[in-house]
Scaffold this motif. Sequence first.
Motif, PDB file in Angstrom:
ATOM      1  N   GLU A  93     -15.545 -25.315  -7.212  1.00 23.91           N
ATOM      2  CA  GLU A  93     -16.292 -24.917  -6.177  1.00 23.91           C
ATOM      3  C   GLU A  93     -17.017 -23.821  -6.616  1.00 23.91           C
ATOM      4  O   GLU A  93     -18.133 -22.536  -7.464  1.00 23.91           O
ATOM      5  CB  GLU A  93     -16.726 -24.824  -4.653  1.00 23.91           C
ATOM      6  CG  GLU A  93     -16.631 -26.657  -4.144  1.00 23.91           C
ATOM      7  CD  GLU A  93     -16.993 -26.858  -2.254  1.00 23.91           C
ATOM      8  OE1 GLU A  93     -16.957 -25.328  -1.869  1.00 23.91           O
ATOM      9  OE2 GLU A  93     -17.318 -27.828  -2.494  1.00 23.91           O
TER      10      GLU A  93
ATOM     11  N   ARG B  38     -19.309 -21.791  -9.406  1.00 29.44           N
ATOM     12  CA  ARG B  38     -20.051 -20.346  -8.712  1.00 29.44           C
ATOM     13  C   ARG B  38     -21.054 -19.358  -9.761  1.00 29.44           C
ATOM     14  O   ARG B  38     -21.756 -19.148  -9.661  1.00 29.44           O
ATOM     15  CB  ARG B  38     -19.909 -20.111  -7.478  1.00 29.44           C
ATOM     16  CG  ARG B  38     -20.685 -19.468  -6.354  1.00 29.44           C
ATOM     17  CD  ARG B  38     -20.338 -18.257  -4.900  1.00 29.44           C
ATOM     18  NE  ARG B  38     -20.525 -19.818  -3.948  1.00 29.44           N
ATOM     19  CZ  ARG B  38     -19.552 -20.396  -3.800  1.00 29.44           C
ATOM     20  NH1 ARG B  38     -17.440 -19.226  -4.008  1.00 29.44           N
ATOM     21  NH2 ARG B  38     -19.056 -21.553  -2.809  1.00 29.44           N
TER      22      ARG B  38
ATOM     23  N   ASN C  47     -16.358 -17.614   1.657  1.00 26.57           N
ATOM     24  CA  ASN C  47     -15.478 -17.310   0.506  1.00 26.57           C
ATOM     25  C   ASN C  47     -16.063 -16.112  -0.218  1.00 26.57           C
ATOM     26  O   ASN C  47     -15.981 -15.487  -1.190  1.00 26.57           O
ATOM     27  CB  ASN C  47     -17.510 -17.767  -0.250  1.00 26.57           C
ATOM     28  CG  ASN C  47     -17.994 -18.856  -0.266  1.00 26.57           C
ATOM     29  OD1 ASN C  47     -17.343 -20.505  -0.742  1.00 26.57           O
ATOM     30  ND2 ASN C  47     -19.235 -18.735   0.382  1.00 26.57           N
TER      31      ASN C  47
END
Length: 279
Positions: A156, A160, A143
Amino acid sequence: MGFFSRGVVVPVLRFSGAIGMAAPLRPGLSIASLGAAIDAAFSMSRGPSVAVVINSPGGSPVQSSLLFRRLRQLADEKRKKIYVFCEDVAASGGYYLAVAGDEIYADASSIVGSIGVISASFGLDRAIEKLGISRRVYTAGANKGALDPFQPENPEDIARLMAIQRSVHDVFIGVVKDRRLGRLKGPDGELFSGAFWSALDALELGLIDGISDVRTKMREIHGENVRLRVVPVERSWLSGRFRKLPSVLGLGGDSQGLALADDLVSAVEIRALWSRFGL
């Protein structure tokens, strides 16, 4: 006898500008730049009040929280009451600072509120594709490259980020509800939507306590002889060095050099914050 009839001294703290480190030459409002001034304000007078004048469109939620806590800690320790006065705008982090006050006042034309969290960027992946530019990113950690503006959005990553925003927003809401307990009059969905209002509407919603300015209100509370004493804020060593540099280089003196060095570096970020409120 005249000496003993002198009025109460009220220290005045001025918080003007974006919150957080906007640029190397313009540190903005932070615990590092304002901590000493806050400490001095609560020590310079035996009077029961400290006034805080706020003119800020917000910025860093962490610095907002640190400044808020320092104000409340000292107010409780010294048993002093904080009166906050909003100028052009006390929004987002600026309103976070405002709720450190036991009472909040504003000019009728002030902008107040914006109790929310925002993150903004640009998507440049299509632009570099049209220019024939390829993006090369190498990371250790799946990430680490999240939200890279030169790559397509990843759902995603967005999820987040929004989870973090909700967490920060919940903290902000909790602080406002605690500090304005019994005074808020609007529904949560409206108060905490990120909307902002004129001071008159903010008064109706219970976000502020009245329409006034620091001199008028302090004279009402402490009498005509009240003395307002602005607490100076020390400039950083780095800022002072850059102020002297233009004249050494023959660039037109301190004031012109400061405008050149300071404004060019930080104007874009600061302008974006203020422009959200039409200022």
